[in-house]
Design a protein around this motif. Structure first.
Motif, short mmCIF file in Angstrom:
data_model
loop_
_atom_site.label_atom_id
_atom_site.label_comp_id
_atom_site.label_asym_id
_atom_site.label_seq_id
_atom_site.Cartn_x
_atom_site.Cartn_y
_atom_site.Cartn_z
N THR A 126 -2.52 4.63 5.14
CA THR A 126 -2.21 3.74 4.01
C THR A 126 -3.45 3.57 3.15
O THR A 126 -4.57 3.52 3.66
N ARG A 177 0.83 -1.19 0.00
CA ARG A 177 0.00 0.00 0.00
C ARG A 177 0.88 1.25 0.00
O ARG A 177 2.04 1.20 0.38
N LYS A 178 0.27 2.36 -0.41
CA LYS A 178 1.00 3.62 -0.41
C LYS A 178 0.52 4.47 0.77
O LYS A 178 -0.60 4.32 1.26
N THR A 179 1.38 5.34 1.21
CA THR A 179 1.07 6.23 2.33
C THR A 179 0.61 7.57 1.77
O THR A 179 1.28 8.19 0.95
#
Length: 895
Positions: A93, A82-84
Motif C-alpha cells: 500500500t 491508500r492504493k495498492t
C-alpha cells in the motif's frame, strides 16, 4: 540625505519568489533532530485545530508506528484510502496521489517527506508527490528529520556511522512556507524511548545501541537548530531587502575582512579565518576596486593570491567597485548583514593618517557594527621588482601630452588674431580633457601644468617671461591650474570607470552567451565547440575539455600535446584545481580546473596560457569559475539524458522480452502438447484402424507445421532486425507467387472459400519470391485464425501508376477498434486476451519484408464488415517478353 529605497535587483528577486509561491500551495514542515521528538504528534494537533475551525483538512498518509497517542489523534479526521501498488514482486500500500489530487481537501497531511515510494509508483520519492500537490494549489503539512536533508547527509553519516539513503533536496526545505522546529532535550527523548513511546519494545534496545546514543542526539540537535537558524536568517535578509532596511540586524554572526592589494593582507586573511573559526561564524573577504587606481599588473597578481588564500580558507571573496572605500565597505556590509568588520592597521608611518581617517569614518558611520583592528606587518618584496614597460608607458604619455600642449599653443596663437586671451583658455582646458581621457591621470595633470605655463609664457605680457604685469593674472593662473587639474582627474576617473564598466559588461555578456549556448547543448561535441569558440578568445589561452570514460579515466576531447593526464586525473579525483598558478602540482605548464556539478565532478578543463601567468584579475578568475560550473552542469544534464535514454532502451527491451516469453511460452506449449498427446495415442493404441492412424498423423503434421511457422517467424524477424533483410530479386508474375502461397496454405484455409482476381495483363515484378510467399502465407494464416469457417477470402491485384498492389481481404468480423498500424508492431495482437494461438510476429515480419522491397503494407476495415491488407510494390522497368506466336513464326517462316 541617504537613499532608503530598496535595491531594484534584490527587490525583484524577492518579488519573483513571492509571486511563484502565491501560485502554489503552502508547505509547512515539522522539523526535528530525529524520530521520537514529536513531529507527527505536533503536526496532527495542528491539523485537528484547523479541522475544528472548519478547514477542509484530510489525512493523506500518516505512519503511526504503533504509537497509541498518535493513533488517537487520527480519530475524527478524514483519511484518504491508500492504493495498492505491485512492487518487487509483491503488493504494497502506498499514498494515493491521484486520489489526493481529486479529493476536495485544501490541506493534506503527508507524513515522512523523505519516504521512498514503492516501485511502480508515479514518483520515486514522496517529496515529488508533495511537489505535485503544491503545484495543484493544495497546502501540505509534512514531517522531516535533519538527517534526511541532502546537504547534511555526509555530516550525519559521519556522526552516527551510517549513511542515510533517503534524502530530500535542500531546495524543498528552503522553499517551504513555514518550518516548525519540534525539539526536546536528549535526556527526555531517551526517557520516551525507554517508555516505548518511540519504538515498539522489541526494537528499543537495538535503537539505544546504535542510533539513540546521547552523543548522537546532542550532535543531531545542534545540526537541526543551526539549519533552522540559517533558514530564519534568509527570511530576515528577504524582509530587510523588501523593506529597504539598511541598518544591521545582528541575528547571526557575520565577519567581513577588508583587504587591499598588498602582500601584507594575507596575514589579515589568516587572522580573520582563525577568528571566524573561534566564533563559528561565516565570513567574507572584501576588496574595494577603485576605478581611478589604474591597471597595476603586480597589484592584480597580489589580489589574486589573496583571493585564492581566502577561498581556500573557506571565505567568500568579493571585489566591489567603488570610489569611496569607507562608504562602499559600509554599504556592502549592511547589505550582507555583517556584524563585525576586520581592518588591518599597518605600522608604516605613511599609511597611518589614511588608515586612521578610514577607521574613524567607519566607526562614525557604522556604529551598529563592531570594528576590529589587527596589526599587519610590513612585507617587503624578497625579489627585485622586474623592470616593466610602465616607466616607458608613462614617458610616452607625457611626451604626447607635451606635444598636444605645443600644438594647442600654436593654434591659440593663430586664434588670438580674432579672440581675446580669456577665450583661448577654453582651448587649453579642452586639451587637458582630451589628454586625461585618452592617456590617464598623470598625463592629464602634466597637461594641466603645461597649459598654465604655455598660457603665461606666450600670451601674457611680457611674453617669453614668467613675470606678469598685472597681479590679477596670478589669480587667473591659479584658478586655471586648479580647474585644469580637477577636469583632468574627473576625465581620468570617467575613463577608468568606463574601462571597468566595459570589462563588467564583457564578462556578463560572455557568461550569458555561454549559459545560453550550454542550455541547448545535447551532445559533448557542442560543449567542446563552445569551449573553443567562447572561452578560448575570452582568456586568450588554449582550452581542452577532458571527460571521464566508463572506467572514470579522463580522455581528451581533442588533440592537445600540453595536457598532462596525470595532473588532470588528480584534479578530477580530488575535485580541486591543480597545475600552473596553484599550490598543487604547480610545476605543470597548464592550469587544470574541475568541472563540478550538483551530483559529482563531470570533467576537467585544461588551460594553457599564452604568457607566463593566467588570469591575474580576480573578476576574470571568478568568470572562469562560473563558466566551469556552467559547463559542469551542462555535462551533468547530458549525462542524465544519456542515462534516461539507456533506461528507456532497457525498459523497452525488458518489455519486449517479457512479451516474448509470455507469448512464446504459451504458443510453443500448445502445439507441443498436442503433438505429445497424439503421439501417446498412437503408442497406446496399436489396434487403431488405418484411417484413424492417418488422421492422427495428419494432425501431428499440422501441429508441427504450426510450430515450425511460429519458430520461423521468430527467428526470421530477429535476423532481419539485427542483420537486415537480404533479398534475392528476380522478375516474377504475381499469379505464380500467389498460386504457390495458396498451395502451401490449403490446409490452413479449409473450409473457407478462396477467390482470386488476378488480371492476365499484370506486369512482372522484381521481388524475392520466397519472401513474398512468406508474406502471403502469414496473411492467409492471420485470416484463418480470426475468421469463421464460412468466410470468403479474396486475393486481387492490379497496377496503379508506378506501383502494383496486391490485396488479401475477407468478410469476417473485421479489425479491432485500435489503430490498424499498431497491428504491425512486434508482439501486437488484435485481441489482448484472445485464446487464439499466436505470438504477434506475423504482421511485423510482413512489414519488414515489404519495406525491404521498397513497398508498403497497410490494414483497413471493409464495409460493412471484414478486413483488407494491401501490399504495394514498386513497378520498376520489367524486361520485354516476346510472345509465343512471334517466336513460332520466327522458327517456322513457311507456315
Amino acid at each position: 540625505m541617504t537613499d532608503q529605497r530598496p535595491d531594484p535587483d534584490d527587490l525583484l528577486e524577492v518579488v519573483k519568489g513571492e509571486d511563484h509561491r502565491s501560485k502554489r500551495g503552502q508547505l509547512k514542515i515539522f522539523f526535528g533532530a530525529c524520530a521520537g521528538v514529536g513531529k507527527t504528534f505536533a503536526m496532527l494537533q495542528a491539523a485537528r485545530q484547523l479541522h475544528a475551525e472548519g478547514a477542509a483538512v484530510g489525512i493523506g498518509v500518516v505512519e503511526t508506528h504503533g504509537r497509541k497517542d498518535t493513533q488517537e489523534l487520527l480519530e475524527g479526521l478524514p483519511v484518504l484510502p491508500r492504493k495498492t501498488v505491485g512492487g518487487n514482486g509483491r503488493a504494497a500500500t502506498e499514498f494515493d496521489l491521484d486520489g489526493a489530487l481529486a479529493s476536495p481537501y485544501k490541506i493534506l497531511v503527508v507524513d515522512e517527506l523523505a519516504h521512498t515510494n514503492v516501485a511502480g509508483s508515479r514518483h520515486a520519492k514522496r517529496w515529488q508527490d508533495v511537489e505535485e500537490l503544491l503545484d495543484a494549489g493544495i497546502d501540505v503539512y509534512t514531517a522531516l528529520n535533519v538527517q534526511h536533508l541532502d546537504s547534511l547527509n555526509d555530516i550525519v553519516g559521519g556522526i552516527i556511522g551510517t549513511r542515510v539513503r533517503e534524502t530530500v533536496p535542500d531546495r524543498i526545505f528552503d522553499a517551504a512556507t513555514d518550518v516548525v522546529l519540534v525539539d526536546i532535550p536528549p535526556d527526555d527523548l531517551l526517557a520516551r524511548l525507554n517508555a516505548g513511546k518511540v519504538y515498539l519494545p522489541v526494537a528499543v534496545e537495538r535503537a539505544r545501541q546504535n542510533f539513540f546514543r546521547r552523543g548522537n542526539l546532542i550532535a543531531l540537535r545542534e545540526l537541526a537548530l543551526r539549519r533552522v537558524a540559517d533558514r530564519v536568517n534568509a527570511d530576515v535578509r528577504s524582509y530587510r531587502v523588501s523593506h529597504a532596511i539598511k541598518s544591521v540586524w545582528p541575528t547571526q554572526e557575520m565577519l567581513m575582512v577588508c583587504v587591499s592589494a598588498d602582500r601584507s593582507q594575507e596575514r589579515l586573511v589568516r587572522e580573520g579565518a582563525r577568528l571566524a573559526q573561534r566564533l563559528q561564524a561565516k565570513w567574507i573577504v572584501v576588496h574595494i576596486d577603485q576605478p581611478y587606481k589604474g591597471d597595476d599588473t603586480r597589484s592584480r597578481e597580489t589580489l589574486l593570491t589573496i583571493a585564492t588564500t581566502a577561498q581556500a580558507a573557506g571565505a567568500e571573496f568579493a571585489n566591489i567597485p567603488g570610489q569611496d572605500i569607507a562608504e562602499t565597505l559600509l554599504d556592502y556590509a549592511r547589505k550582507r548583514n555583517v556584524t563585525k568588520l576586520i581592518v588591518g592597521n599597518p605600522p608604516r608611518w605613511k599609511f597611518k593618517l589614511f588608515r586612521s581617517r578610514l577607521q574613524e569614518r567607519i566607526a562614525r558611520a557604522g556604529p551598529e557594527m563592531g570594528l576590529i583592528l589587527l596589526s599587519v606587518d610590513d612585507v617587503r618584496p624578497t625579489v627585485k621588482r622586474k623592470v616593466t614597460d610602465e616607466p616607458r608607458g608613462y614617458a610616452a604619455a607625457l611626451s604626447i601630452a607635451t606635444l598636444a600642449c605645443g600644438a594647442t599653443t600654436a593654434l591659440a596663437a593663430w586664434l588670438l588674431r580674432v579672440f581675446d586671451p580669456s577665450n583661448v583658455i577654453m582651448l587649453f582646458l579642452m586639451t587637458v580633457v582630451f589628454v586625461a581621457m585618452h592617456l590617464g591621470r598623470v598625463a592629464g595633470a602634466w597637461a594641466a601644468f603645461l597649459s598654465v605655463v604655455c598660457f603665461d609664457l606666450f600670451f601674457i605680457e611680457p611674453t617669453l617671461s614668467f613675470t606678469a604685469t598685472d597681479t590679477q593674472y596670478f589669480f587667473t593662473f591659479a584658478l586655471m591650474l586648479v580647474v585644469a587639474l580637477v577636469i583632468s582627474q574627473l576625465a581620468a576617473r570617467m575613463r577608468s570607470e568606463a574601462r571597468v564598466a566595459r570589462a563588467g559588461e564583457r564578462r556578463a555578456s560572455t557568461l550569458a552567451r555561454i549559459a545560453r549556448d550550454l542550455s541547448s547543448a545535447i551532445k559533448i561535441e557542442q560543449i567542446v565547440s563552445m569551449c573553443r569558440d567562447a572561452i578560448t578568445p575570452l582568456i586568450g589561452a588554449q582550452v581542452v575539455l577532458l571527460i571521464p570514460d566508463q572506467k572514470e579515466r579522463l580522455v581528451a576531447t581533442q588533440n592537445a600535446g600540453f595536457v598532462d593526464l596525470s595532473v588532470a586525473q588528480w584534479t578530477f579525483d580530488h575535485a580541486q584545481e591543480a597545475g600552473l598558478g596553484t599550490q598543487t602540482l604547480s610545476a605543470a605548464n597548464a592550469l587544470y580546473l574541475p568541472l563540478k556539478a550538483s551530483m559529482a565532478t563531470r570533467g576537467v578543463l585544461a588551460i594553457l596560457p599564452s604568457g607566463s601567468t593566467i588570469l591575474n584579475d580576480p573578476d576574470d578568475r571568478r568568470l572562469l569559475d562560473a563558466c566551469c560550473s556552467t559547463i559542469g552542469l551542462a555535462l551533468e544534464r547530458i549525462h542524465f539524458v544519456e542515462v534516461a535514454q539507456d533506461t528507456l532502451v532497457r525498459m523497452e527491451g525488458e518489455k519486449l522480452r517479457n512479451a516474448l516469453l509470455s507469448a512464446v511460452s504459451h504458443d510453443l506449449k500448445t502445439p507441443l502438447t498436442a503433438i505429445r498427446g497424439l503421439a501417446e495415442t498412437l503408442e497406446d493404441s496399436p489396434n487403431l484402424r488405418v484411417n484413424d492412424r492417418t488422421d492422427l498423423a495428419r494432425s501431428i503434421k499440422m501441429q508441427a507445421d504450426e510450430l515450425k511457422r511460429l519458430v520461423s517467424n521468430l527467428l526470421d524477424l530477429a535476423r532481419m532486425q539485427s542483420d537486415g533483410v537480404h533479398l534475392h530479386k528476380e522478375w516474377h508474375t504475381l499469379s505464380e507467387i500467389v498460386g504457390s502461397a495458396l498451395a502451401q496454405s490449403t490446409t490452413l484455409l479449409k473450409p473457407r472459400t478462396v477467390q482470386t482476381r488476378l488480371p492476365a495483363t499484370l506486369p512482372l515484378v522484381e521481388v524475392d519470391a520466397a519472401l513474398i510467399e512468406r508474406v502471403l502465407i502469414n496473411l492467409f494464416d492471420n485470416a484463418a485464425k480470426y475468421t469463421p469457417p464460412e468466410t470468403t477470402v479474396t486475393i486481387r491485384a492490379g497496377a496503379s501508376g508506378d506501383s502494383v498492389y496486391l490485396v488479401v481481404e475477407d468478410d469476417g468480423p473485421g479489425l479491432p477498434a485500435t489503430d490498424p498500424d499498431g497491428l504491425f508492431e512486434p508482439f501486437a495482437r488484435g485481441q489482448k486476451e484472445s485464446s487464439i494461438a499466436g505470438v504477434g510476429l506475423g504482421l511485423a515480419l510482413c512489414r519488414s519484408i515489404v519495406s525491404a522491397h521498397g513497398g508498403t503494407i497497410r490494414a483497413r476495415a471493409r464495409k460493412p464488415h471484414g478486413a483488407a491488407f494491401e501490399i504495394r510494390l514498386p513497378l520498376g522497368a520489367p524486361p520485354e517478353v516476346e510472345s509465343e506466336t512471334a517466336d513460332d513464326q520466327t522458327a517456322h517462316p513457311d507456315r
